[in-house]
Enzyme design. Structure first.
Site, short mmCIF file in Angstrom:
data_model
loop_
_atom_site.label_atom_id
_atom_site.label_comp_id
_atom_site.label_asym_id
_atom_site.label_seq_id
_atom_site.Cartn_x
_atom_site.Cartn_y
_atom_site.Cartn_z
N LYS A 96 26.17 -2.10 -21.54
CA LYS A 96 24.74 -2.30 -21.29
C LYS A 96 23.93 -2.06 -22.55
O LYS A 96 23.34 -2.97 -23.08
CB LYS A 96 24.29 -1.42 -20.14
CG LYS A 96 24.69 -2.07 -18.83
CD LYS A 96 24.98 -1.14 -17.71
CE LYS A 96 25.60 -1.93 -16.56
NZ LYS A 96 26.22 -1.07 -15.58
N TRP A 151 24.51 3.00 -7.72
CA TRP A 151 25.53 3.61 -8.58
C TRP A 151 25.77 5.07 -8.22
O TRP A 151 26.89 5.56 -8.30
CB TRP A 151 25.19 3.43 -10.07
CG TRP A 151 25.37 2.00 -10.48
CD1 TRP A 151 24.40 1.13 -10.91
CD2 TRP A 151 26.61 1.23 -10.48
NE1 TRP A 151 24.95 -0.11 -11.15
CE2 TRP A 151 26.29 -0.08 -10.90
CE3 TRP A 151 27.92 1.53 -10.14
CZ2 TRP A 151 27.25 -1.08 -11.01
CZ3 TRP A 151 28.88 0.53 -10.25
CH2 TRP A 151 28.54 -0.75 -10.68
N ASP A 198 25.11 10.17 -15.44
CA ASP A 198 25.51 8.78 -15.68
C ASP A 198 24.35 8.11 -16.42
O ASP A 198 23.28 7.89 -15.87
CB ASP A 198 25.77 8.09 -14.33
CG ASP A 198 26.18 6.63 -14.50
OD1 ASP A 198 26.13 6.10 -15.63
OD2 ASP A 198 26.55 6.00 -13.48
C1 PLP Z 1 26.97 -0.61 -14.69
C2 PLP Z 1 26.88 0.77 -14.21
C3 PLP Z 1 28.02 1.46 -13.77
C4 PLP Z 1 29.38 0.82 -13.70
O1 PLP Z 1 29.85 0.63 -14.97
P1 PLP Z 1 31.34 0.07 -15.26
O2 PLP Z 1 31.48 0.33 -16.72
O3 PLP Z 1 31.31 -1.39 -14.90
O4 PLP Z 1 32.29 0.85 -14.43
C5 PLP Z 1 27.86 2.78 -13.39
N1 PLP Z 1 26.66 3.39 -13.41
C6 PLP Z 1 25.55 2.75 -13.83
C7 PLP Z 1 24.25 3.48 -13.86
C8 PLP Z 1 25.63 1.43 -14.24
O5 PLP Z 1 24.52 0.79 -14.65
#
Ligand code: PLP
Length: 363
Positions: A197, A102, A173
């Site tokens: 998530k 990511w 993030d």
């Molecule tokens: C799942 C995830 C993403 C991508 O998320 P989307 O909402 O599908 O764009 C980005 N960073 C991390 C750490 C993730 O787990």
């Protein structure tokens, strides 16, 4: 209905009590005779939903007044683009901490934003991202901000302590461990997280951003502009009404459970159970360095792709679903988000022990 334990990394398990409440309120929200899916985003019913969701998120994360909270769309992935466009504006430089997939995606997207220089100040690539790279102040270059992925959903690593970088803000993030362990919002210039998530349904992205950074951001097309979105309180266009409603119910549920500290306690207990088993197993192992291990995403392997496949099939037969590892790393992955019950971890370990007994001799 059989009890199914959903280990999926995302979209992921939600609290059962929340889903039941959604079900009860689905046809007529607050006696309006309309579903939340049908009400206007300009109605007072929705204004209250959004206000309460924001208020409860502020309580849960101790978000100070000088931070704005946005409810956006486009996933965490759109923030890979929005953060550079809005925040890499003086030096036009971003420093990235490379901790895996990511982080790499964020780097790739930042490189596509015109005129921005991207530096990987450190990387976990040498360990194949099974441990987090060392970070200290000296690494920091002359950037507008440093980007960090707090929890690496695919590799199963997480920062417990947020590094500091003198004057340079950190953009984090937090998609896969927001509200799952305690971080100080004030350690960040901005935090973002896709909802699917640890928060609620897909279609919502939470952004928490220090107001002075919003103020300084340049004039951009409306949907890409933090400033314009903040000015319109996230309702510059139709927001994801249903997803915000569900997220609001999850925030209420979290407060009723005891908040983030209680979640962290439970997540530590759940993950410890599984890590302890993995560290003692003769068939399954965790590939991740002990000090870098995530509380929410736990990859594990047998070291034999055929055995992995057999185990995933056995797990499925036992209503343990979503355990197949990410295609990039293979093996298995158990995602133990806030709404995932400890009983599911216990059942997983029981099935792993059974598998281990049957496969001990195989090498
Ligand atoms: C799942 C995830 C993403 C991508 O998320 P989307 O909402 O599908 O764009 C980005 N960073 C991390 C750490 C993730 O787990």
């Amino acid at each position: 209905m059989a009890i199914v334990y959903n280990f999926s990394a995302g979209p992921a398990v939600m609290p059962k009590e929340v889903l039941e409440k959604v079900q009860r309120e689905l046809l007529s929200y607050k006696n309006s005779g309309m579903s939340v899916m049908e009400i206007s985003h300009r109605s007072s019913l929705f204004a209250d939903i959004q206000k309460n969701a924001e208020g409860n998120l502020r309580k849960l994360m101790n978000i100070p007044d000088e931070y704005d909270v946005l409810f956006l769309q486009g996933g965490a992935t759109l923030q890979f683009t929005m953060a550079p466009m809005n925040l890499a504006i003086n030096k036009k430089k971003i420093d990235f901490v490379d901790t895996g997939h990511w982080a790499q995606r964020a780097i790739e997207e930042a490189r596509l934003v015109d005129g921005i220089e991207v530096t990987q100040i450190t990387s976990g690539a040498d360990s194949k991202y099974t441990s987090l790279p060392e970070i200290d102040d000296s690494l920091q270059e002359d950037a507008d901000y440093v980007h960090i992925t707090l929890n690496n959903t695919i590799e199963g690593t997480a920062f417990k302590i947020v590094p500091t970088f003198k004057e340079v803000p950190i953009i984090g993030d937090m998609s896969s461990n927001i509200l799952g362990q305690r971080y100080n919002v004030t350690d960040f210039g901005m935090i973002y997280a896709g909802a699917q998530k640890n928060i609620g349904p897909a279609g919502l992205t939470v952004v928490i951003i220090r107001h002075d950074l919003v103020e300084k951001s340049p004039d951009l097309p409306a949907m890409l502009s933090y400033k314009k979105l903040v000015a319109k309180n996230s309702t510059l266009n139709t927001p994801p009404v249903f997803a915000i409603y569900c997220a609001g119910l999850v925030f209420e549920w979290l407060l009723a459970q005891g908040g983030v500290d209680e979640m962290e306690k439970r997540n530590r207990k759940k993950s410890k159970l599984l890590y302890d088993y993995l560290d003692s197993s003769s068939v399954f192992q965790s590939p991740v360095a002990i000090e870098s291990r995530s509380l929410t995403n736990i990859p594990f392997v047998t070291g034999n792709a055929e055995l992995d496949k057999q185990f995933i099939a056995l797990a499925n037969d036992n209503n343990l679903v979503g355990l197949k590892g990410h295609r990039l790393v293979g093996g298995m992955r158990a995602s133990l988000y806030n709404a995932f019950p400890i009983e599911g971890v216990e059942k997983l370990i029981t099935v792993m022990e059974k598998f281990e007994l049957e496969h001990k001799e195989v090498d």
